[in-house]
Design a protein around this motif. Structure first.
Motif, PDB file in Angstrom:
ATOM      1  N   ALA A  31       0.836  -1.207   0.000  1.00  0.00           N
ATOM      2  CA  ALA A  31       0.000   0.000   0.000  1.00  0.00           C
ATOM      3  C   ALA A  31       0.867   1.251   0.000  1.00  0.00           C
ATOM      4  N   ALA A  32       1.956   1.246   0.784  1.00  0.00           N
ATOM      5  CA  ALA A  32       2.848   2.401   0.818  1.00  0.00           C
ATOM      6  C   ALA A  32       3.518   2.623  -0.529  1.00  0.00           C
ATOM      7  N   ILE A  33       3.918   1.533  -1.175  1.00  0.00           N
ATOM      8  CA  ILE A  33       4.517   1.665  -2.511  1.00  0.00           C
ATOM      9  C   ILE A  33       3.489   2.216  -3.495  1.00  0.00           C
ATOM     10  N   GLY A  34       2.244   1.771  -3.377  1.00  0.00           N
ATOM     11  CA  GLY A  34       1.195   2.304  -4.243  1.00  0.00           C
ATOM     12  C   GLY A  34       0.988   3.790  -4.038  1.00  0.00           C
ATOM     13  N   ARG A  35       1.012   4.234  -2.766  1.00  0.00           N
ATOM     14  CA  ARG A  35       0.876   5.674  -2.506  1.00  0.00           C
ATOM     15  C   ARG A  35       2.064   6.446  -3.058  1.00  0.00           C
ATOM     16  N   TYR A  36       3.243   5.850  -2.972  1.00  0.00           N
ATOM     17  CA  TYR A  36       4.426   6.506  -3.539  1.00  0.00           C
ATOM     18  C   TYR A  36       4.293   6.645  -5.054  1.00  0.00           C
ATOM     19  N   GLN A  37       3.874   5.587  -5.722  1.00  0.00           N
ATOM     20  CA  GLN A  37       3.709   5.651  -7.178  1.00  0.00           C
ATOM     21  C   GLN A  37       2.630   6.665  -7.564  1.00  0.00           C
ATOM     22  N   GLU A  38       1.575   6.746  -6.755  1.00  0.00           N
ATOM     23  CA  GLU A  38       0.537   7.742  -7.017  1.00  0.00           C
ATOM     24  C   GLU A  38       1.095   9.151  -6.873  1.00  0.00           C
ATOM     25  N   ALA A  39       1.917   9.374  -5.826  1.00  0.00           N
ATOM     26  CA  ALA A  39       2.512  10.694  -5.626  1.00  0.00           C
ATOM     27  C   ALA A  39       3.419  11.067  -6.786  1.00  0.00           C
ATOM     28  N   VAL A  40       4.181  10.104  -7.299  1.00  0.00           N
ATOM     29  CA  VAL A  40       5.051  10.376  -8.445  1.00  0.00           C
ATOM     30  C   VAL A  40       4.225  10.755  -9.661  1.00  0.00           C
ATOM     31  N   ALA A  41       3.143  10.006  -9.910  1.00  0.00           N
ATOM     32  CA  ALA A  41       2.294  10.307 -11.068  1.00  0.00           C
ATOM     33  C   ALA A  41       1.652  11.680 -10.935  1.00  0.00           C
ATOM     34  N   LEU A  42       1.180  12.008  -9.724  1.00  0.00           N
ATOM     35  CA  LEU A  42       0.571  13.321  -9.525  1.00  0.00           C
ATOM     36  C   LEU A  42       1.600  14.430  -9.696  1.00  0.00           C
ATOM     37  N   TYR A  43       2.824  14.186  -9.260  1.00  0.00           N
ATOM     38  CA  TYR A  43       3.868  15.195  -9.424  1.00  0.00           C
ATOM     39  C   TYR A  43       4.167  15.434 -10.898  1.00  0.00           C
ATOM     40  N   ARG A  44       4.297  14.367 -11.663  1.00  0.00           N
ATOM     41  CA  ARG A  44       4.550  14.523 -13.095  1.00  0.00           C
ATOM     42  C   ARG A  44       3.400  15.305 -13.753  1.00  0.00           C
ATOM     43  N   GLY A  45       2.171  14.962 -13.373  1.00  0.00           N
ATOM     44  CA  GLY A  45       1.032  15.686 -13.929  1.00  0.00           C
ATOM     45  C   GLY A  45       1.014  17.140 -13.520  1.00  0.00           C
TER      46      GLY A  45
END
Length: 468
Positions: free
Chosen positions: A353-367
């Motif tokens: 779950a933590a890795i998923g939140r990290y990947q989500e944060a990366v995607a939101l940052y790129r966007g």
């Protein structure tokens, strides 16, 4: 032999820590474009965005922005989030330290007959400490620190947002007032034409149809005037909501001056990195990645053994059979090791779950970075288009005014028809409306660029330290 086994059991977590320390994911690399592809105002020179609003030489606007920021619920909520983040960071730091609790007890009873009754009173302190072998607590501190930096950036973003919204509302109201003046002039002119046409028709000089056309044009203009006045009232109430001022006081303040807004306000840096670096929302997205990365490390550390140490010290009295005896005790330990054996996959699921939140944060940052670049580009295009069409719009308005004056003079001399006059008046009204619309669009584009460029925020604590 027993001592050696105990030492080996205590050293096991240290050996595991040296062999397998959980790591947090590395932050991603974001490549920003090297230049703006939209035309740059002022050739791309950098201006001080902090003082931009006051450089407009419009004291009313500057005061309204100050008032809006002073009483803004959005900014107040952002300040509250900073306080929450600071408290969370303090709690995370405290988790690294031992905890000490005071204790007091009073008991009376007997352990076994025929022993006499005994009264025992004790006071003391109990301490506990979980040693952060694998850095899980430190990762939690890092995450809390990132959340705090994100909350501070949110406060700056709220300031920029409130300033931009207030300025945009102020410019819309000023443009609406300009359009109201145009509509009032048009309505008055058409009403006068309708009066003269009716007199001419009553005298038999012109057909009744001309008077009917003039009355219709005057009624249409009067309806537009009512609609325009209502729109200005709506804009005024919007500005009241943003600033928190009473409507009569705000209306009186706005009536004190009618400062003209210049067409060119400020320049921005030619390199996107210099602009993106001062955007609070982009920095917030960066800190969200940092926090999520640290939380991955904390979740991974939770899968490893835990080492804790406790102790206590007590002083008291024991009274039994008429005698009183002092009772003082102390203990260090146990030094306990807790090794996860089976949890049904809970810890592994927490890591996923933590890795998923990290990947989500990366995607939101790129966007967020892409949107930031796009917002600046769009604002630059809007400013360039408005500036380039400005001469044409104003030239058209001047010539339509000259043409209308000529047709009106010929109409009053009986050399032009009422239809020709109304056509010329309609063209003039459209041209005057286009001029005001151009100024409104240009002001809106400048506000959008101010917001897209991150306002006056810089990544330091000086502005935050000055907040109330």
């Amino acid at each position: 032999m027993t001592f050696l086994r105990l030492a080996a059991a205590c050293a096991l977590p240290l050996w595991l820590a040296a062999c397998a320390v959980p790591r947090a994911p590395a932050p991603p690399e974001i490549v920003a474009p090297t230049q703006w592809y939209a035309p740059m105002p002022h050739g791309g020179r950098l201006a001080d965005l902090v003082r931009w609003w006051r450089e407009l030489d419009d004291a009313v606007l500057a005061d309204l922005i100050d008032q809006a920021q002073t009483g803004s619920p959005t900014i107040a909520a952002a300040q509250a989030r900073i306080a929450q983040a600071r408290a969370a960071r303090a709690a995370s730091r405290a988790a690294l330290l031992p905890s000490v609790d005071g204790a007091a007890s009073l008991t009376r009873g007997n352990a076994q007959a025929p022993l006499p009754l005994a009264t025992t009173a004790q006071v003391g302190a109990e301490a506990g400490w979980e040693i952060d072998l694998f850095g899980g607590r430190q990762y939690a501190i890092d995450a809390a620190q990132a959340r705090l930096r994100s909350a501070e950036a949110g406060w700056h973003d709220a300031r920029i947002t409130v300033a931009a919204e207030t300025a945009a509302s102020y410019f819309r109201l000023r443009a609406c007032q300009r359009l109201l003046e145009v509509s009032q002039g048009d309505a008055g002119s058409r009403a006068e034409t309708a009066r003269l046409a009716q007199l001419s028709a009553d005298a038999g000089f012109t057909p009744p149809a001309n008077a009917a056309l003039a009355r219709a044009a005057a009624a249409d203009s009067a309806a537009r005037l009512i609609q325009q006045r209502a729109q200005c009232e709506i804009e005024l109430k919007t500005l009241v909501a943003l600033t928190g001022l009473a409507e009569p006081a705000l209306a009186a303040r706005l009536a004190q001056t009618r400062t003209a807004i210049p067409g060119t306000l400020f320049g921005v840096a030619a390199l996107p990195a210099r602009v993106l670096a001062q955007r609070p929302d982009v920095f917030q997205a960066e800190q969200a990645i940092a926090a999520a990365s640290a939380e991955v490390g904390a979740a991974r550390a939770d899968r490893y053994p835990r080492l804790s140490l406790s102790g206590s010290i007590r002083a008291g009295l024991v009274r039994t059979g008429g005698d009183t005896v002092e009772a003082q005790t102390w203990a260090i330990g146990p030094l306990a090791v807790s090794v996860p054996l089976f949890d049904g996959g809970r810890r592994e699921a927490n890591v996923d779950a933590a890795i998923g939140r990290y990947q989500e944060a990366v995607a939101l940052y790129r966007g967020r970075v892409r949107s930031a670049v796009s917002e600046v580009e769009q604002a630059l295009v809007a400013i360039d288009a408005a500036l380039r069409r400005g001469d044409s719009v104003r030239t058209a308005a001047r010539n339509f005014q000259a043409y209308f004056d000529s047709v009106e003079a010929r109409y009053r001399s009986g050399l032009a028809s009422l239809v020709e006059l109304e056509d010329a008046r309609r063209d003039l009204f459209a041209a005057q409306t286009a001029v005001v619309g151009l100024e409104r669009d240009l002001q809106s584009a400048w506000v959008s660029l101010y917001r897209a460029a991150g306002g006056g925020w810089e990544r330091d604590a000086s502005a935050l330290a000055a907040q109330p």
